[in-house]
Design a protein around this motif. Structure first.
Motif, mmCIF file in Angstrom:
data_model
loop_
_atom_site.group_PDB
_atom_site.id
_atom_site.type_symbol
_atom_site.label_atom_id
_atom_site.label_comp_id
_atom_site.label_asym_id
_atom_site.label_seq_id
_atom_site.Cartn_x
_atom_site.Cartn_y
_atom_site.Cartn_z
ATOM 1 N N ASP A 1 2.633 131.211 46.635
ATOM 2 C CA ASP A 1 2.347 132.384 47.466
ATOM 3 C C ASP A 1 0.926 132.330 48.009
ATOM 4 O O ASP A 1 0.690 132.629 49.195
ATOM 5 C CB ASP A 1 2.544 133.661 46.652
ATOM 6 N N PHE B 1 0.607 129.620 50.930
ATOM 7 C CA PHE B 1 1.311 129.725 52.210
ATOM 8 C C PHE B 1 1.288 131.111 52.853
ATOM 9 O O PHE B 1 1.336 131.208 54.081
ATOM 10 C CB PHE B 1 2.778 129.304 52.033
ATOM 11 N N THR B 2 1.239 132.173 52.076
ATOM 12 C CA THR B 2 1.503 133.507 52.628
ATOM 13 C C THR B 2 0.533 133.888 53.740
ATOM 14 O O THR B 2 0.940 134.227 54.857
ATOM 15 C CB THR B 2 1.465 134.559 51.510
ATOM 16 N N ARG C 1 0.730 131.669 56.806
ATOM 17 C CA ARG C 1 1.947 131.940 57.580
ATOM 18 C C ARG C 1 1.800 133.209 58.418
ATOM 19 O O ARG C 1 2.158 133.237 59.599
ATOM 20 C CB ARG C 1 3.128 132.092 56.622
ATOM 21 N N GLU D 1 10.989 128.623 45.093
ATOM 22 C CA GLU D 1 9.798 129.208 45.730
ATOM 23 C C GLU D 1 9.522 128.559 47.085
ATOM 24 O O GLU D 1 9.129 129.237 48.046
ATOM 25 C CB GLU D 1 8.587 129.040 44.819
ATOM 26 N N GLN E 1 9.638 130.269 50.908
ATOM 27 C CA GLN E 1 8.578 130.156 51.909
ATOM 28 C C GLN E 1 9.118 129.614 53.220
ATOM 29 O O GLN E 1 8.682 130.021 54.300
ATOM 30 C CB GLN E 1 7.464 129.245 51.378
#
Length: 438
Positions: free
Chosen positions: A366, A369-370, A373, A404, A408
């Motif tokens: 998380d 990438f979160t 993104r 996971e 994503q």
């Protein structure tokens, strides 16, 4: 936390994970202080050698005359070195601070720690200060007498050493400028952060792998009594000794990098005789910012900060974000086959005395990438690189790591769909490309 697999691991040599060396690397005062002490000692040694030269030359009139002529030239050289070096230090490091301010605003304020930890930076600053202090002390030892019979000292060795220190300072200055210029280059900064992160991951690999004993429901909870700040690292050796002395198991509540304040739960104690909270607080290094020393996720945090800063409208540099994703891809590939779970630290008799929480695979993914993104959904260069990274990771990931990453991937498609209304642009933005867009 997910499971940590058991299996043969290299033997762990326990040591306090907050060694003095690591804390001194985070400070900028220690190396200059040592250099100044060395300059004082060196000035005293050269003064003794200068006096010895004069005492051995008293019987030789020609030698004394030569020393008198050299005395005037040496004084001029040392005085020039003393006055010029202080100006040199002020100008050089003032310009450097301006350059670092620009780097912090372009990349992330966290990159300034690279400058503070740089051995070359500390060496250059220390030698320059030592040269100035040495030249200043040499001037105090001047013998102004022009009478050969009363002459007691001529700065022969002192002037030679002063010139050698100046040469060394100039050489370090050239290297320092090169290092500072590299610090202003995005690839070098990202590479430094990634290398430090890999070192932390290697340390994590060597930690014990057995499952952690759960804290009993009736465990006594100790509250923090120290100052507020970020938990930078913990002194594992001291906590092990405290736990063994009280025949208890300490379950550390906050993770490295968490902010703690007075009253925050810090330890759950499984045992009959809980230690005092103040003793626990003395084993915690609390500061104003995080450090890479024991922080498994801080490297990801820095790379993500660089990426989202580059994607901000003020900077608008998606290529830098792609370079940060490259290193995030590298770090995640390293962690794919590692097991996760709380770390169990044992005392010398093999009993578990300290359980330390660490980030799990889900939280690291998380973090990786979160934010990129969300900030980069409108940049096809970034989304194509993210797609390629996820595809590569899914290709080599074991089954327990795939959910996971698949999540994503779904979220990335959803974000691009919401950002790009044109189907052709959407298909282009989701096409895997390890260079972003060529």
């Amino acid at each position: 936390m997910t499971d940590r697999q058991t299996g043969p691991r290299p033997p762990v040599r326990y040591r306090p994970l907050s060694p003095l060396r690591e804390h001194l690397r985070e400070s900028f005062w220690f190396a200059p202080l040592l250099a100044c002490v060395a300059a004082v000692l060196l000035a005293g040694l050269t003064a003794e050698l200068d006096a010895a030269v004069v005492s051995q030359s008293v019987a030789d009139t020609d030698a004394v005359d030569e020393l008198l002529r050299f005395n005037s030239a040496a004084k001029s050289v040392v005085s020039t070195v003393s006055s010029a070096m202080l100006t040199f230090i002020g100008v050089v490091f003032s310009i450097s601070l301006v350059a670092l301010q620009m780097a912090a605003s372009q990349f992330s304020p966290r990159v300034l720690r690279l400058y503070v930890r740089s051995r070359l930076t500390k060496a250059a600053f220390s030698v320059c200060l030592a040269t100035f202090l040495f030249a200043l002390l040499v001037q105090f030892s001047y013998d102004d007498s022009t009478d050969p019979a009363k002459l007691t000292s001529v700065p022969v060795f002192s002037s030679v050493v002063a010139v050698l220190l100046v040469v060394l300072s100039l050489g370090l200055f050239v290297l320092y400028v090169q290092s500072t210029m590299r610090l202003l280059r995005v690839p070098h900064v990202i590479d430094r952060v990634a290398n430090e992160s890999m070192a932390v991951l290697l340390q994590y690999r060597l930690m014990p792998a057995e499952p952690a004993p759960p804290a009993p429901a009736e465990a006594y909870t100790l509250l923090h009594e120290g100052r507020s700040g970020v938990l930078r690292d913990v002194n594992i050796g001291r906590l092990l000794r405290i736990a063994r002395k009280h025949d208890a198991v300490l379950h550390l509540v906050p993770r490295i990098g968490d902010f703690i304040a007075p009253g925050t739960p810090i330890v759950r104690v499984a045992g009959e005789r809980p230690p005092r909270s103040r003793r626990i607080a003395q084993a915690l290094n609390v500061g104003v910012d995080r450090t890479m020393h024991q922080d498994l996720s801080f490297g990801f945090r820095q790379l993500v900060d660089i990426a989202i800063r580059a994607l901000s409208p003020a900077v608008n540099d998606p290529t830098t974000a792609v370079q940060a994703v490259d290193r995030i891809h590298q770090l995640l590939a390293t962690l794919l086959h590692e097991s996760f779970g709380d770390l169990c630290h044992r005392d010398r008799h093999g009993a578990v005395r300290l359980v330390e929480p660490v980030p799990g695979w889900s939280s690291i993914v998380d973090l990786a990438f979160t934010e990129i993104r969300l900030c980069g959904a409108g940049h096809p260069q970034v989304t194509r690189r993210l797609t390629a990274a996820l595809d590569d990771l899914l290709r080599i990931a074991p089954d327990r790591r795939r959910p996971e990453l698949l999540e994503q991937q779904v979220l990335l498609v959803r974000a691009v769909t919401q950002e790009q209304g044109d189907p052709e642009v959407r298909a282009f933005a989701l096409r895997p490309d390890r260079q972003g867009i060529g």
